[in-house]
Design a protein around this motif. Structure first.
Motif, PDB file in Angstrom:
ATOM      1  N   TYR A 169       0.893  -1.156   0.000  1.00  0.00           N
ATOM      2  CA  TYR A 169       0.000   0.000   0.000  1.00  0.00           C
ATOM      3  C   TYR A 169       0.928   1.201   0.000  1.00  0.00           C
ATOM      4  N   ALA A 177      -2.031   0.834  -4.354  1.00  0.00           N
ATOM      5  CA  ALA A 177      -1.863  -0.601  -4.098  1.00  0.00           C
ATOM      6  C   ALA A 177      -1.112  -1.242  -5.265  1.00  0.00           C
ATOM      7  N   THR A 233      -6.031  -8.613   2.606  1.00  0.00           N
ATOM      8  CA  THR A 233      -5.263  -8.128   1.458  1.00  0.00           C
ATOM      9  C   THR A 233      -4.923  -9.291   0.531  1.00  0.00           C
ATOM     10  N   ILE A 259      -7.800   0.371  -4.954  1.00  0.00           N
ATOM     11  CA  ILE A 259      -7.184   1.161  -3.878  1.00  0.00           C
ATOM     12  C   ILE A 259      -5.983   1.911  -4.454  1.00  0.00           C
ATOM     13  N   ASN A 273      -8.116  -5.374  -4.938  1.00  0.00           N
ATOM     14  CA  ASN A 273      -7.268  -4.283  -4.425  1.00  0.00           C
ATOM     15  C   ASN A 273      -6.945  -3.239  -5.489  1.00  0.00           C
TER      16      ASN A 273
END
Ligand SMILES: Nc1ncnc2c1ncn2[C@@H]1O[C@H](COP(=O)(O)OP(=O)(O)O)[C@@H](O)[C@H]1O
Ligand SMILES: [Mg+2]
Length: 272
Positions: free
Chosen positions: A34, A80, A65, A77, A74
């Motif tokens: 992240y 990410a 995750t 995001i 993901n």
């Protein structure tokens, strides 16, 4: 309240223990970031087809995750990023040519908090079929909705009120509706992130029984913080700790004779 019955353990060995199972998901040296923060480190694991694999480990160790990385959930995001490889049926799911919408249809997901649409029971299941162009006629659509609701062990409870709001169902029924919705578009893999943690013991038992039935047709990966649940429903258990996969193997062995001291400490409740 009696404890839910413990289903007989599968005799099939997990790929991680050397048997000739079919590998459905093959993860090699996967790192997950992240932004600049790495939260999964060098994850290498094979997930067996038609088995239930449980992901256990303390809060924040990267279970969700990891689960979301299997259908690229993901991606949405910002910041990410995945390194290493994740293959499903031999295909690199992070290759530029991959159709992410099609991937998510093949790899369905059920969340901790059931999230039905504020629509009828019927529409909740029909929606994915419609947007994916999977139902030819009205009869075909109705048949597929019924099949999905039956597969999620919900049909008998809702068949006389398919047009009523999904939001009027109990929490356990809503979660089974979300499972029906995921099954409707014919996935091969079902990812479940703590699917029963908001449910009462009876609703939890129904979900656990359902998971056990579904594995004959689907590959299931379930995150659970409940170790008894992992022991009851899964064939294979993967123990994560601080972003690393410490140990993965047959559930009965992980709980009775783990190789790693850290696994033993965790499954015996010495920390967590
Ligand atoms: N969207 C996000 N953005 C930044 N960090 C995140 C995000 N989601 C989770 N994390 C962090 O990544 C780590 C792993 O989280 P998570 O996968 O949710 O663990 P688990 O499911 O095991 O509790 C934690 O440190 C968490 O704070
Ligand atoms: Mg989580």
């Amino acid at each position: 309240m009696t404890a839910p019955p413990r289903p007989a353990l599968s005799r099939v060995l997990s790929p991680s223990e050397g048997a000739a199972d079919v590998t459905k998901v093959d993860v090699v040296n996967m790192d997950f970031y992240y932004g600049s923060r790495r939260v999964l480190e060098q994850i290498t694991v094979k997930i067996a087809a038609n088995h239930v694999t449980a992901l256990i480990g303390p809060s924040g160790c990267g279970k969700s995750t990891f689960l979301r990385s299997l259908n690229r959930m993901n991606d949405i995001i910002p910041g990410a990023r995945v390194e290493g490889s994740v293959r499903i049926d031999g295909e690199d799911i992070y290759a530029p040519s991959v159709d992410v919408v099609a991937l998510r249809r093949r790899v369905g997901m059920v969340f901790q908090k059931s999230n039905p649409f504020p629509k009828s029971i019927f529409e909740n299941v029909a929606y994915g079929l419609r947007i994916n162009g999977m139902a030819g006629s009205r009869e075909d659509l109705q048949g597929r909705v019924e099949t999905s609701l039956r597969a999620a062990a919900l049909w008998d409870e809702v068949k006389d009120r398919l047009q009523t709001s999904a939001l009027a169902l109990s929490g356990g029924q809503q979660q089974r509706l979300c499972i029906a919705r995921a099954l409707a578009v014919e996935p091969d893999i079902l990812l479940m992130d703590e699917p029963a943690s908001a449910l009462d013991p009876i609703a939890t038992q129904r979900i656990e029984e359902l998971i056990y039935e579904l594995k004959t047709r689907y590959t299931i990966v379930i995150v659970t913080h409940n170790m008894q649940q992992a022991a009851r429903v899964s064939d294979v258990t993967a123990f994560f700790w601080l972003g690393k996969l410490v140990e993965c193997g047959r559930t009965d062995r992980i709980f009775t004779a783990p190789t790693e001291k850290l696994t033993e400490d965790y499954v015996t409740g010495r920390f967590g």
